[in-house]
Design an enzyme around this catalytic site. Structure first.
Site, PDB file in Angstrom:
ATOM      1  N   CYS A  15      -6.840   1.882  12.390  1.00 23.27           N
ATOM      2  CA  CYS A  15      -8.143   1.426  11.907  1.00 23.27           C
ATOM      3  C   CYS A  15      -9.038   1.018  13.055  1.00 23.27           C
ATOM      4  CB  CYS A  15      -7.966   0.236  10.974  1.00 23.27           C
ATOM      5  SG  CYS A  15      -6.527   0.397   9.949  1.00 23.27           S
ATOM      6  N   SER A  19       0.831  -1.200   0.000  1.00 22.15           N
ATOM      7  CA  SER A  19       0.000   0.000   0.000  1.00 22.15           C
ATOM      8  C   SER A  19       0.867   1.252   0.000  1.00 22.15           C
ATOM      9  CB  SER A  19      -0.885  -0.028   1.254  1.00 22.15           C
ATOM     10  OG  SER A  19      -1.735   1.079   1.265  1.00 22.15           O
TER      11      SER A  19
HETATM   12  N1  PLP Z   1      -2.422  -4.446   6.426  1.00 24.20           N
HETATM   13  C1  PLP Z   1      -1.656  -3.829   7.360  1.00 24.20           C
HETATM   14  C2  PLP Z   1      -0.604  -4.600   8.080  1.00 24.20           C
HETATM   15  C3  PLP Z   1      -1.861  -2.469   7.630  1.00 24.20           C
HETATM   16  O1  PLP Z   1      -1.109  -1.863   8.536  1.00 24.20           O
HETATM   17  C4  PLP Z   1      -2.875  -1.767   6.926  1.00 24.20           C
HETATM   18  C5  PLP Z   1      -3.152  -0.346   7.228  1.00 24.20           C
HETATM   19  O2  PLP Z   1      -2.934   0.123   8.322  1.00 24.20           O
HETATM   20  C6  PLP Z   1      -3.630  -2.458   5.956  1.00 24.20           C
HETATM   21  C7  PLP Z   1      -3.376  -3.794   5.742  1.00 24.20           C
HETATM   22  C8  PLP Z   1      -4.679  -1.760   5.150  1.00 24.20           C
HETATM   23  O3  PLP Z   1      -4.069  -0.957   4.174  1.00 24.20           O
HETATM   24  P1  PLP Z   1      -4.860   0.251   3.450  1.00 24.20           P
HETATM   25  O4  PLP Z   1      -4.940   1.349   4.439  1.00 24.20           O
HETATM   26  O5  PLP Z   1      -4.003   0.601   2.288  1.00 24.20           O
HETATM   27  O6  PLP Z   1      -6.178  -0.281   3.031  1.00 24.20           O
END
Ligand code: PLP
Length: 387
Positions: free
Chosen positions: A325, A199
């Site tokens: 999140c 990402s």
């Molecule tokens: N996976 C991990 C380990 C993350 O830290 C995050 C975001 O904090 C994500 C997935 C999700 O990524 P995105 O924000 O690009 O959807």
């Protein structure tokens, strides 16, 4: 007030060079890469150049890169689509208890659809034991999904060992590398990875763009249906500026990675040493050395992480209690519970994550203010009696 940002794992500011690389694709080079005229072909070339750069950084080949909207989409696609595609072969998935919700929620969704999911526990430092992966694989296992490094506690998993096992057993291996790409070396061949999520906003690129690496020959149905973009693997008009910016960010990271990791790990180790020296009853979460260069996570007994966060924010210091999140949820972190922390300690955690623009004096400022904040909050806590 001077503001200090220590929440790079949530998101990072874009590098000015990244913005510069993107700008033409909003204006004079705005064409739709699927159009056959000059404007379209100009944008298409930029997409294909970006694909080459992205592939090179991961040790992949360009046609194994599928551009998308970021980590969540990549994780969802890898888990859900692999499961649906291979449902005729087996119905068992292995993951860990400390994955990001972008993996755990698809796993729960699949359980409702009749799949069986094994959630591997981790040790007190957050490490998955590859032998547990080995023991859990059955003839019904179709996918193992283990993250490269944890977003809350920074622990780096032994993905090369796990990848050797999944390859031996002929099971697909998905790695959520959202916290590692651009920060520490990631090579899909060294770790026998079949699917890998990344990402851009975590490595100084724009938000809302990312990629899923899909090893040649890996069977997955497309997740988004519509046009035939990405060779039919992900429909929707390309986000040309975003993809160009992500590739630029990756190029910059490739050059700066070693030096940045060295500097950040010095700051990290200083915090790991000095926080417990100045704050009694503090506990480092995550592995002491097998951890991301920019990650520090502490629990402070008797107080809530949210209160520490708010008090630091009033002083101009932005940190986090864990995953951005889940920071609106009152549930303690599933990651901290999985490493064995009791609820009261899992509630009292502070995550400090550094990045390209973090300076030594930012860490000085945190170290000057944090002990007083913890002391003040403890003095108000009915649970705390000063020793
Ligand atoms: N996976 C991990 C380990 C993350 O830290 C995050 C975001 O904090 C994500 C997935 C999700 O990524 P995105 O924000 O690009 O959807």
């Amino acid at each position: 007030m001077k503001r200090i940002y220590l929440d790079y794992a949530a998101t990072a500011p874009a590098d000015p060079e990244v913005l510069k690389s993107m700008e033409p694709y909003f204006f004079e080079k705005f064409g739709n890469p699927s159009s056959i005229h000059y404007f379209g072909q100009e944008a298409k070339k930029a997409i294909e150049d970006s694909r080459e750069i992205t592939a090179r950084v991961l040790g992949a080949s360009p046609d194994e890169i599928v551009f998308n909207s970021g980590g969540t989409e990549a994780d969802n696609t890898a888990v859900i689509e692999t499961a649906f595609t291979l449902a005729g072969k087996g119905n068992h998935i292995i993951t860990s208890a400390i994955e990001h919700h972008a993996v755990l929620e698809p796993a729960k969704f699949l359980e409702k659809k009749g799949f069986k999911v094994t959630y591997l526990g981790v040790d007190k430092d957050g490490l998955v034991d590859p032998q547990d992966v080995k023991k859990s694989i059955t003839d019904k296992t179709i996918l193992v999904s283990i993250m490269h490094a944890n977003n809350e506690i920074g622990t780096i998993q032994p993905i090369e060992e796990i990848g050797r096992l999944t390859k031996e057993k002929g099971v697909y291996f998905h790695v959520d590398a959202v916290q590692t790409v651009g920060h520490i070396p990631v090579n899909v061949n060294k770790a026998n990875i079949d699917l890998l999520s990344l990402s851009a906003h975590k490595f100084y690129g724009p938000k809302g763009v990312g990629a899923l690496y899909i090893r040649k020959g890996t069977r997955t149905h497309p997740y988004l249906l519509g046009g035939d973009q990405e060779k039919g693997r992900r429909a929707s008009t390309h986000n040309t500026p975003g993809i160009v910016g992500m590739a630029k960010a990756l190029e910059l990271c490739s050059v700066a990675m070693g030096q940045e990791a060295d500097f950040q790990s010095k700051l990290r180790d200083r915090l790991i040493k000095q926080i417990p020296a100045s704050i009694p009853e503090s506990r480092l979460n995550g592995h002491p050395v097998k951890r991301l260069p920019n990650n520090v996570n502490f629990s402070f007994k008797y107080i809530e992480g949210e209160s520490i966060l708010l008090n630091l924010d009033m002083l101009g210091i932005a940190a986090s209690t864990g995953s951005a999140c889940t920071s609106t949820s009152l549930e303690p972190s599933h990651v901290l519970l999985a490493i064995g922390l009791p609820h009261e300690l899992a509630h009292g955690s502070l995550r400090i994550t550094m990045g390209r623009w973090t300076k030594e004096e930012d860490i000085d400022c945190l170290l000057e203010n944090l002990p007083a904040v913890v002391k003040k909050l403890r003095s108000m806590s009915p649970l705390y009696e000063e020793k």
